[in-house]
Motif scaffolding. Structure first.
Motif, short mmCIF file in Angstrom:
data_model
loop_
_atom_site.label_atom_id
_atom_site.label_comp_id
_atom_site.label_asym_id
_atom_site.label_seq_id
_atom_site.Cartn_x
_atom_site.Cartn_y
_atom_site.Cartn_z
N ALA A 287 0.08 -12.17 -2.34
CA ALA A 287 1.19 -11.21 -2.37
C ALA A 287 0.86 -10.16 -1.33
N ALA A 288 1.79 -9.89 -0.42
CA ALA A 288 1.52 -8.97 0.69
C ALA A 288 2.09 -7.58 0.40
N THR A 289 1.60 -6.61 1.16
CA THR A 289 1.98 -5.22 0.91
C THR A 289 3.40 -4.90 1.37
N GLY A 290 3.86 -5.51 2.42
CA GLY A 290 5.22 -5.24 2.87
C GLY A 290 5.30 -4.26 4.01
N THR A 291 6.48 -4.19 4.59
CA THR A 291 6.67 -3.33 5.76
C THR A 291 7.28 -1.98 5.40
N ALA A 292 7.93 -1.84 4.25
CA ALA A 292 8.72 -0.64 3.97
C ALA A 292 7.87 0.52 3.47
N PHE A 293 7.03 0.23 2.47
CA PHE A 293 6.18 1.27 1.88
C PHE A 293 5.13 0.60 1.02
N GLY A 294 4.07 1.35 0.74
CA GLY A 294 3.03 0.85 -0.14
C GLY A 294 3.13 1.50 -1.50
N GLY A 295 2.71 0.80 -2.53
CA GLY A 295 2.72 1.36 -3.89
C GLY A 295 1.30 1.70 -4.33
N GLU A 296 1.15 2.88 -4.92
CA GLU A 296 -0.18 3.29 -5.39
C GLU A 296 -0.06 3.99 -6.73
N ALA A 297 -1.05 3.78 -7.59
CA ALA A 297 -1.11 4.54 -8.85
C ALA A 297 -1.41 5.99 -8.51
N ALA A 298 -0.79 6.93 -9.25
CA ALA A 298 -1.01 8.36 -9.04
C ALA A 298 -1.44 8.98 -10.37
N GLU A 299 -1.88 10.24 -10.31
CA GLU A 299 -2.37 10.89 -11.52
C GLU A 299 -1.23 11.13 -12.52
N ASP A 300 -1.60 11.46 -13.75
CA ASP A 300 -0.63 11.77 -14.82
C ASP A 300 0.34 10.63 -15.07
N ASN A 301 -0.18 9.40 -15.01
CA ASN A 301 0.64 8.23 -15.34
C ASN A 301 1.88 8.10 -14.47
N HIS A 302 1.73 8.42 -13.22
CA HIS A 302 2.81 8.26 -12.25
C HIS A 302 2.46 7.16 -11.24
N PHE A 303 3.45 6.78 -10.50
CA PHE A 303 3.28 5.78 -9.44
C PHE A 303 3.95 6.36 -8.21
N LYS A 304 3.33 6.16 -7.06
CA LYS A 304 3.94 6.75 -5.87
C LYS A 304 4.12 5.70 -4.78
N MET A 305 5.14 5.91 -3.99
CA MET A 305 5.41 5.07 -2.82
C MET A 305 4.97 5.85 -1.59
N VAL A 306 4.10 5.26 -0.79
CA VAL A 306 3.60 5.97 0.39
C VAL A 306 4.04 5.25 1.66
N ASP A 307 4.04 6.04 2.74
CA ASP A 307 4.42 5.50 4.04
C ASP A 307 3.35 4.49 4.46
N PHE A 308 3.71 3.24 4.48
CA PHE A 308 2.76 2.19 4.81
C PHE A 308 3.53 1.03 5.41
N CYS A 309 2.88 0.32 6.28
CA CYS A 309 3.53 -0.83 6.89
C CYS A 309 2.46 -1.81 7.33
N GLY A 310 2.63 -3.05 6.95
CA GLY A 310 1.67 -4.06 7.36
C GLY A 310 2.26 -5.45 7.28
N TYR A 311 1.50 -6.39 7.78
CA TYR A 311 1.90 -7.80 7.68
C TYR A 311 0.65 -8.66 7.63
N ASN A 312 0.82 -9.88 7.24
CA ASN A 312 -0.32 -10.79 7.14
C ASN A 312 -0.17 -11.95 8.12
N VAL A 313 -1.30 -12.34 8.69
CA VAL A 313 -1.35 -13.56 9.51
C VAL A 313 -2.07 -14.61 8.67
N VAL A 314 -1.36 -15.68 8.36
CA VAL A 314 -1.94 -16.75 7.53
C VAL A 314 -2.26 -17.93 8.44
N SER A 315 -3.52 -18.32 8.46
CA SER A 315 -3.96 -19.44 9.29
C SER A 315 -4.39 -20.59 8.40
#
Ligand SMILES: [Fe+2]
Ligand SMILES: [Fe+2]
Length: 273
Positions: A213-241
């Motif tokens: 499962a890849a992270t995606g180009t739009a944003f990354g998801g991360e657990a945050a304090e106080d039982n929250h979840f946050k979307m952060v500016d992130f962009c990546g892709y995978n090269v599968v060989s």
């Protein structure tokens, strides 16, 4: 010896310019354009590109027309086909009309393509109006029949909802009927499964098959304090060989500041994957 290499993108969450939702204001299509340019500049030279769903964020026909233009530009730049599957934030009828340029219908979108002796199978795990994913009986029967004849070099399966649990992630992110799908894939020529939905990289095996499962180009998801979840500016892709001896997955992280976009209680996670 390397037999085939492909690029895996996911969760692009694109909208046409001017669309009225919080994601549209982030110009997420620009990230996809930059990824295609990066793949080209890095001389990755994949055999194909596959995007595993959440192509749009609740897209309409205009969004899918726009996304088609982005995908076509990327395909022309790299000189290879770009295939897509649908995610829970996609909608079948406007996808068929705007992206496939055909009559709108709620028909599931799934396929088998042969590329350089490899078979790419795209499945439709998106369920109308639902966050969770599953592969319907019609697709499972089609898949079983299709896989009964091996491809020359093996098969890659692409779908949106992953078959592996993600450590610490609540909600119904895992494909609801993964056991059924896994039973169809087990013992066939399938050498890898690529998925998205979870906005984080997660690699393992399911039924002995490499699963990514890849992270995606739009944003990354991360657990945050106080039982929250946050979307952060992130962009990546995978090269599968794919090599004679197995599969490797190289994760490429695009430059970015990882600024926080949104934060919400964990219970609301189901609306945002
Ligand atoms: Fe999703
Ligand atoms: Fe997503």
């Amino acid at each position: 010896m390397e037999k085939l290499k492909f690029v895996h993108l996911t969760d692009t969450h694109m909208n046409a310019p001017g669309a009225d939702n919080p994601f549209a204001k982030l110009n997420l299509a620009d990230k996809v354009k930059r990824v295609f340019e990066h793949v080209n500049a890095a001389s990755v030279k994949p055999a194909f590109v596959v995007i595993t769903g959440d192509l749009t964020h609740e897209g309409n026909v205009q969004d899918y027309e726009y996304i088609r233009s982005i995908v076509d530009e990327g395909s022309a730049l790299l000189g290879v086909p770009v295939h897509v599957v649908l995610g829970n934030h996609d909608h079948r009828a406007p996808f068929r009309e705007g992206f496939l340029k055909e009559a709108p219908s709620e028909q599931a979108y799934y396929y088998s393509h042969t590329i350089q002796g490899f078979r790419l199978i795209g499945l439709n795990s998106q369920v109308k109006g639902q966050h969770h994913g599953e592969i319907d009986a019609e697709q499972l029967a089609w898949l079983e029949e299709t896989l009964s004849t091996p491809a020359e070099h093996g098969t890659i399966v692409a779908l949106h909802h992953p078959m592996l649990n993600i450590n610490g992630m609540p909600g119904d992110h895992v494909l609801a009927n993964r056991e059924q799908l896994g039973n169809v894939l087990e013992g066939t020529d399938v050498i890898g499964v690529v998925a998205g939905h979870v906005h984080t990289n997660n690699v393992g095996t399911y039924k002995g098959i490499c699963h990514v499962a890849a992270t995606g180009t739009a944003f990354g998801g991360e657990a945050a304090e106080d039982n929250h979840f946050k979307m952060v500016d992130f962009c990546g892709y995978n090269v599968v060989s794919v090599y004679e001896e197995g599969v490797t997955v190289q994760t490429i992280v695009m430059p970015g500041m990882q600024d926080e976009f949104f934060r919400f209680p964990v219970e609301a996670l189901m609306a945002h994957n």
